[in-house]
Design an enzyme around this catalytic site. Sequence first.
Site, short mmCIF file in Angstrom:
data_model
loop_
_atom_site.label_atom_id
_atom_site.label_comp_id
_atom_site.label_asym_id
_atom_site.label_seq_id
_atom_site.Cartn_x
_atom_site.Cartn_y
_atom_site.Cartn_z
N ASP A 104 -0.21 5.14 0.91
CA ASP A 104 -0.46 6.16 1.95
C ASP A 104 -0.60 5.54 3.32
O ASP A 104 -1.46 4.71 3.55
CB ASP A 104 -1.72 6.96 1.58
CG ASP A 104 -1.51 7.76 0.30
OD1 ASP A 104 -2.26 7.56 -0.66
OD2 ASP A 104 -0.55 8.56 0.25
N ASP B 194 0.88 -1.17 0.00
CA ASP B 194 0.00 0.00 0.00
C ASP B 194 0.92 1.22 0.00
O ASP B 194 2.12 1.12 0.27
CB ASP B 194 -0.85 -0.06 1.29
CG ASP B 194 -1.50 1.26 1.63
OD1 ASP B 194 -2.21 1.80 0.76
OD2 ASP B 194 -1.28 1.79 2.75
C1 XBP Z 1 -5.22 6.31 0.61
C2 XBP Z 1 -6.45 6.92 0.06
C3 XBP Z 1 -6.31 7.99 -0.98
C4 XBP Z 1 -5.58 9.19 -0.38
C5 XBP Z 1 -5.82 10.45 -1.17
O1 XBP Z 1 -4.80 5.37 -0.34
O2 XBP Z 1 -7.55 6.52 0.41
O3 XBP Z 1 -7.61 8.38 -1.37
O4 XBP Z 1 -6.12 9.43 0.93
O5 XBP Z 1 -5.40 10.23 -2.50
P1 XBP Z 1 -3.93 4.05 0.09
P2 XBP Z 1 -6.37 10.66 -3.71
O6 XBP Z 1 -3.88 3.96 1.61
O7 XBP Z 1 -4.67 2.91 -0.55
O8 XBP Z 1 -2.55 4.28 -0.51
O9 XBP Z 1 -6.88 12.06 -3.39
O10 XBP Z 1 -5.49 10.64 -4.94
O11 XBP Z 1 -7.45 9.64 -3.72
MG MG Z 2 -2.99 3.20 3.34
#
Ligand code: XBP
Ligand code: MG
Length: 272
Positions: free
Chosen positions: A12, A10
């Site tokens: 973020d 993953d």
């Molecule tokens: C995290 C998310 C993303 C980010 C914002 O993704 O839910 O929506 O918060 O990015 P992950 P965007 O943990 O799966 O990496 O505004 O581009 O959606």
């Molecule tokens: Mg995440």
Amino acid sequence: MPELEAIIFDVDGTLADTERDGHRVAFNAAFADAGLDWEWSVPLYGELLRVTGGKERIRTYLAEHRPDFVPSEPLDDFIRGLHQRKTAHYTQMMRAGGIGLRPGVLRLLREAMDAGIRLAIATTTTPANVSALLSAVAVPGHYPALEHWFEVVAAGDVVPAKKPAPDIFSLALAQLELPATACVAVEDSDNGVRSALGAGLDALLVTVSSYTQDQDLGDAALVVDGLGEPDAPPPRVLGGGCADPMAAALRDAGCVDLAVLRALHRCAAAGS
Ligand code: XBP
Ligand code: MG
């Protein structure tokens, strides 16, 4: 039991702790650009994070907090435009090195590369955000740019249903042409745990992040407070089906290294 062939990360909260000081700040900058008096505080953003996807998060905010707001254009166009502004702010911040990788991430990625373990990404965020984050990371001279270490980058709107649906992890597996049993997944959140497990990735490591420390993530094989570094205190084990058998391997290694991931992969296979 299949050998460990790939690690699917993953982004973020996992590769980097990007939500509070990255995405949230970028959303607020986009709102200001649009002349909106919307301000997503740290606590409010923590609530909104239950919704994955930035466009979906804006839509949820409107429904729950701005029910009387009427955009000057069709709602979908308005949300799309606002989100594009947000992504422009976010990618600019990341390219400037705004938020680095979490401790131990580059060490583990390099160990996997050196051992021929394939690397992939499965994320809800926008592909441009992944490139911007990885492009700012300095790598040792003889290695390619970090973005090229990942054979597969499954990101954003490429699937009909975002996390907690399994789609993005299933897409990463399909592009790797591997069964889930040959992989370990690394996540940070409850949505991510449900997504990875839904795709059959039982060998699931969770490294909690600033917004997910209080979530119930115990369905994963192992939950720790981070990957750690050899010269730092060992990661704290917070839960998971393999917590007990993994405790000794973690203590001996002093951090989550490739040997620990291989032990986790074996433990999950034995349990399934
Ligand atoms: C995290 C998310 C993303 C980010 C914002 O993704 O839910 O929506 O918060 O990015 P992950 P965007 O943990 O799966 O990496 O505004 O581009 O959606
Ligand atoms: Mg995440």
